[in-house]
Design a protein around this motif. Structure first.
Motif, PDB file in Angstrom:
ATOM      1  N   VAL A  52      12.497  12.972 -56.268  1.00 37.69           N
ATOM      2  CA  VAL A  52      13.028  13.379 -54.968  1.00 37.69           C
ATOM      3  C   VAL A  52      14.117  14.404 -55.228  1.00 37.69           C
ATOM      4  CG1 VAL A  52      14.084  12.635 -52.804  1.00 37.69           C
ATOM      5  CG2 VAL A  52      12.547  11.084 -54.043  1.00 37.69           C
ATOM      6  N   SER A  53      14.034  15.547 -54.553  1.00 36.86           N
ATOM      7  CA  SER A  53      15.001  16.608 -54.819  1.00 36.86           C
ATOM      8  C   SER A  53      15.522  17.211 -53.521  1.00 36.86           C
ATOM      9  CB  SER A  53      14.374  17.709 -55.687  1.00 36.86           C
ATOM     10  OG  SER A  53      13.292  18.329 -55.020  1.00 36.86           O
ATOM     11  N   ASN A  54      16.728  17.753 -53.626  1.00 39.93           N
ATOM     12  CA  ASN A  54      17.352  18.495 -52.534  1.00 39.93           C
ATOM     13  C   ASN A  54      17.973  19.752 -53.130  1.00 39.93           C
ATOM     14  OD1 ASN A  54      18.740  19.491 -50.340  1.00 39.93           O
ATOM     15  ND2 ASN A  54      20.361  17.939 -50.412  1.00 39.93           N
ATOM     16  N   PRO A  55      17.357  20.904 -52.944  1.00 40.71           N
ATOM     17  CA  PRO A  55      17.907  22.127 -53.519  1.00 40.71           C
ATOM     18  C   PRO A  55      19.045  22.729 -52.683  1.00 40.71           C
ATOM     19  CG  PRO A  55      15.863  22.602 -52.394  1.00 40.71           C
ATOM     20  CD  PRO A  55      16.060  21.118 -52.304  1.00 40.71           C
ATOM     21  N   HIS A  56      19.350  22.100 -51.541  1.00 42.40           N
ATOM     22  CA  HIS A  56      20.343  22.638 -50.609  1.00 42.40           C
ATOM     23  C   HIS A  56      21.697  21.948 -50.782  1.00 42.40           C
ATOM     24  CE1 HIS A  56      16.842  24.434 -48.649  1.00 42.40           C
ATOM     25  NE2 HIS A  56      16.298  23.236 -48.677  1.00 42.40           N
ATOM     26  N   ARG A  57      22.737  22.613 -50.339  1.00 42.09           N
ATOM     27  CA  ARG A  57      24.082  22.068 -50.484  1.00 42.09           C
ATOM     28  C   ARG A  57      24.364  20.983 -49.456  1.00 42.09           C
ATOM     29  NH1 ARG A  57      26.462  21.071 -54.838  1.00 42.09           N
ATOM     30  NH2 ARG A  57      28.708  21.004 -54.714  1.00 42.09           N
ATOM     31  N   GLU A  58      23.590  20.901 -48.409  1.00 42.86           N
ATOM     32  CA  GLU A  58      23.797  19.886 -47.384  1.00 42.86           C
ATOM     33  C   GLU A  58      23.337  18.517 -47.873  1.00 42.86           C
ATOM     34  OE1 GLU A  58      22.299  20.916 -43.566  1.00 42.86           O
ATOM     35  OE2 GLU A  58      22.942  23.005 -43.722  1.00 42.86           O
ATOM     36  N   VAL A  59      23.910  17.468 -47.289  1.00 48.70           N
ATOM     37  CA  VAL A  59      23.592  16.103 -47.702  1.00 48.70           C
ATOM     38  C   VAL A  59      22.245  15.670 -47.116  1.00 48.70           C
ATOM     39  CG1 VAL A  59      24.295  13.680 -47.605  1.00 48.70           C
ATOM     40  CG2 VAL A  59      26.019  15.488 -47.819  1.00 48.70           C
ATOM     41  N   LEU A  60      21.356  15.203 -47.985  1.00 53.91           N
ATOM     42  CA  LEU A  60      20.103  14.569 -47.592  1.00 53.91           C
ATOM     43  C   LEU A  60      19.988  13.288 -48.398  1.00 53.91           C
ATOM     44  CD1 LEU A  60      17.689  17.666 -47.635  1.00 53.91           C
ATOM     45  CD2 LEU A  60      18.733  16.602 -45.625  1.00 53.91           C
ATOM     46  N   ALA A  61      19.570  12.189 -47.752  1.00 51.64           N
ATOM     47  CA  ALA A  61      19.532  10.895 -48.427  1.00 51.64           C
ATOM     48  C   ALA A  61      18.198  10.204 -48.192  1.00 51.64           C
ATOM     49  CB  ALA A  61      20.681  10.013 -47.937  1.00 51.64           C
ATOM     50  N   PHE A  62      17.857   9.283 -49.105  1.00 46.45           N
ATOM     51  CA  PHE A  62      16.629   8.500 -48.969  1.00 46.45           C
ATOM     52  C   PHE A  62      16.860   7.105 -49.518  1.00 46.45           C
ATOM     53  CE2 PHE A  62      16.325   9.526 -53.374  1.00 46.45           C
ATOM     54  CZ  PHE A  62      15.493   8.569 -53.954  1.00 46.45           C
ATOM     55  N   GLY A  63      15.977   6.185 -49.142  1.00 47.82           N
ATOM     56  CA  GLY A  63      16.088   4.828 -49.641  1.00 47.82           C
ATOM     57  C   GLY A  63      14.813   4.041 -49.397  1.00 47.82           C
ATOM     58  N   ALA A  64      14.731   2.862 -49.996  1.00 45.15           N
ATOM     59  CA  ALA A  64      13.601   1.943 -49.838  1.00 45.15           C
ATOM     60  C   ALA A  64      12.249   2.610 -50.065  1.00 45.15           C
ATOM     61  CB  ALA A  64      13.633   1.296 -48.454  1.00 45.15           C
ATOM     62  N   PRO A  65      12.066   3.340 -51.168  1.00 44.41           N
ATOM     63  CA  PRO A  65      10.763   3.990 -51.412  1.00 44.41           C
ATOM     64  C   PRO A  65       9.674   2.977 -51.730  1.00 44.41           C
ATOM     65  CG  PRO A  65      12.157   4.219 -53.341  1.00 44.41           C
ATOM     66  CD  PRO A  65      13.021   3.581 -52.284  1.00 44.41           C
ATOM     67  N   VAL A  66       8.498   3.207 -51.200  1.00 42.10           N
ATOM     68  CA  VAL A  66       7.350   2.331 -51.397  1.00 42.10           C
ATOM     69  C   VAL A  66       6.123   3.184 -51.714  1.00 42.10           C
ATOM     70  CG1 VAL A  66       5.802   0.641 -50.322  1.00 42.10           C
ATOM     71  CG2 VAL A  66       8.252   0.571 -49.833  1.00 42.10           C
ATOM     72  N   LEU A  67       5.399   2.826 -52.763  1.00 42.82           N
ATOM     73  CA  LEU A  67       4.132   3.471 -53.083  1.00 42.82           C
ATOM     74  C   LEU A  67       3.092   2.378 -53.254  1.00 42.82           C
ATOM     75  CD1 LEU A  67       2.652   6.188 -53.756  1.00 42.82           C
ATOM     76  CD2 LEU A  67       3.017   5.600 -56.162  1.00 42.82           C
ATOM     77  N   LYS A  68       2.068   2.382 -52.398  1.00 46.34           N
ATOM     78  CA  LYS A  68       1.021   1.370 -52.434  1.00 46.34           C
ATOM     79  C   LYS A  68      -0.341   2.015 -52.264  1.00 46.34           C
ATOM     80  CE  LYS A  68       3.704  -2.453 -50.475  1.00 46.34           C
ATOM     81  NZ  LYS A  68       3.717  -3.502 -49.416  1.00 46.34           N
ATOM     82  N   LEU A  69      -1.354   1.290 -52.661  1.00 47.80           N
ATOM     83  CA  LEU A  69      -2.714   1.730 -52.389  1.00 47.80           C
ATOM     84  C   LEU A  69      -2.900   1.864 -50.888  1.00 47.80           C
ATOM     85  CD1 LEU A  69      -4.724  -0.544 -54.855  1.00 47.80           C
ATOM     86  CD2 LEU A  69      -4.523   1.939 -54.985  1.00 47.80           C
ATOM     87  N   ALA A  70      -3.484   2.973 -50.470  1.00 45.70           N
ATOM     88  CA  ALA A  70      -3.730   3.175 -49.044  1.00 45.70           C
ATOM     89  C   ALA A  70      -4.900   2.318 -48.594  1.00 45.70           C
ATOM     90  CB  ALA A  70      -4.011   4.651 -48.761  1.00 45.70           C
TER      91      ALA A  70
END
Length: 217
Positions: A161-179
């Motif tokens: 997960v990346s943010n190339p900008h100077r502004e704040v961007l946040a994430f949490g609770a990532p989930v990866l499952k079989l669709a």
């Protein structure tokens, strides 16, 4: 109206977090993302177990920042990313047990304190980069959903997960499952060719007087 929408969003997100981040409540598929709650001691990069980032310093260049944050009314921790000229506004983890040519569902909570057009998180998995330009809300958390095919990836891949900008961007609770397969594909061959017991009048230029001929056919 805005406060009502925010409350409804938090309620929906709370239910989503309980269901999808709790292995006991989602028996049909396991979450492949390690430590999605960001718990435990922090490593040298200031991240929880299972997560990494590049921390090299470039002389006379303002560094990117990565830190924990919380949103009022939400019980989970978020990872906030402020990008910088050093291009180190990236966090990631290793994901195992990937099947090739398989559809997966990626989900996470996204937050931004303000909206600026063109400023979005980017995620990379299975060697594919995705711009999260569906993140339109600000001031509260928005659930993000993506369906991604693994392509030729087998075994282990990196989720970043990346943010190339100077502004704040946040994430949490990532989930990866079989669709889950589409419901229409689960029908049997017999069901797929079964004719309906009714005919929608007004479609295909049909008139009520044509029903007898249609049924006879």
């Amino acid at each position: 109206m805005f406060n009502k929408v925010s409350r409804l969003t938090l309620i929906f997100l709370g239910v989503w977090l309980v269901y999808f981040t709790n292995p006991a409540s989602a028996k049909e598929a396991a979450n492949l993302i390690p430590n999605p709650e960001f718990v435990g001691p922090q490593n040298a990069a200031g991240l929880p177990e299972g997560w990494q980032r590049e921390t090299r310093k470039i002389p006379d260049v303002e560094p990117s920042r990565v830190y924990f944050c919380r949103v009022s009314g939400l019980p989970i921790k978020l990872l906030a990313i402020e990008g910088g000229p050093d291009r180190n506004g990236v966090v990631g983890c290793r994901v195992k047990n990937i099947r090739p040519h398989t559809d997966y569902r990626l989900e996470f909570a996204a937050y931004r304190p303000k909206f600026t057009n063109g400023v979005y998180l980017e995620v990379e998995i299975f060697g594919q980069r995705h711009l999260i330009n569906q993140h339109f809300s600000f001031g509260h958390v928005q659930p993000i959903f993506l369906k991604i095919n693994s392509g030729n990836t087998r075994g282990t891949t990196r989720f970043m997960v990346s943010n190339p900008h100077r502004e704040v961007l946040a994430f949490g609770a990532p989930v990866l499952k079989l669709a889950k397969p589409a419901r229409g594909l689960e029908r049997t061959k017999k069901d797929s060719v079964r004719l309906p017991k009714f005919f929608p009048v007004g479609i295909y230029s049909a008139d009520p007087d044509d029903l007898e001929e249609i049924q006879a056919a």
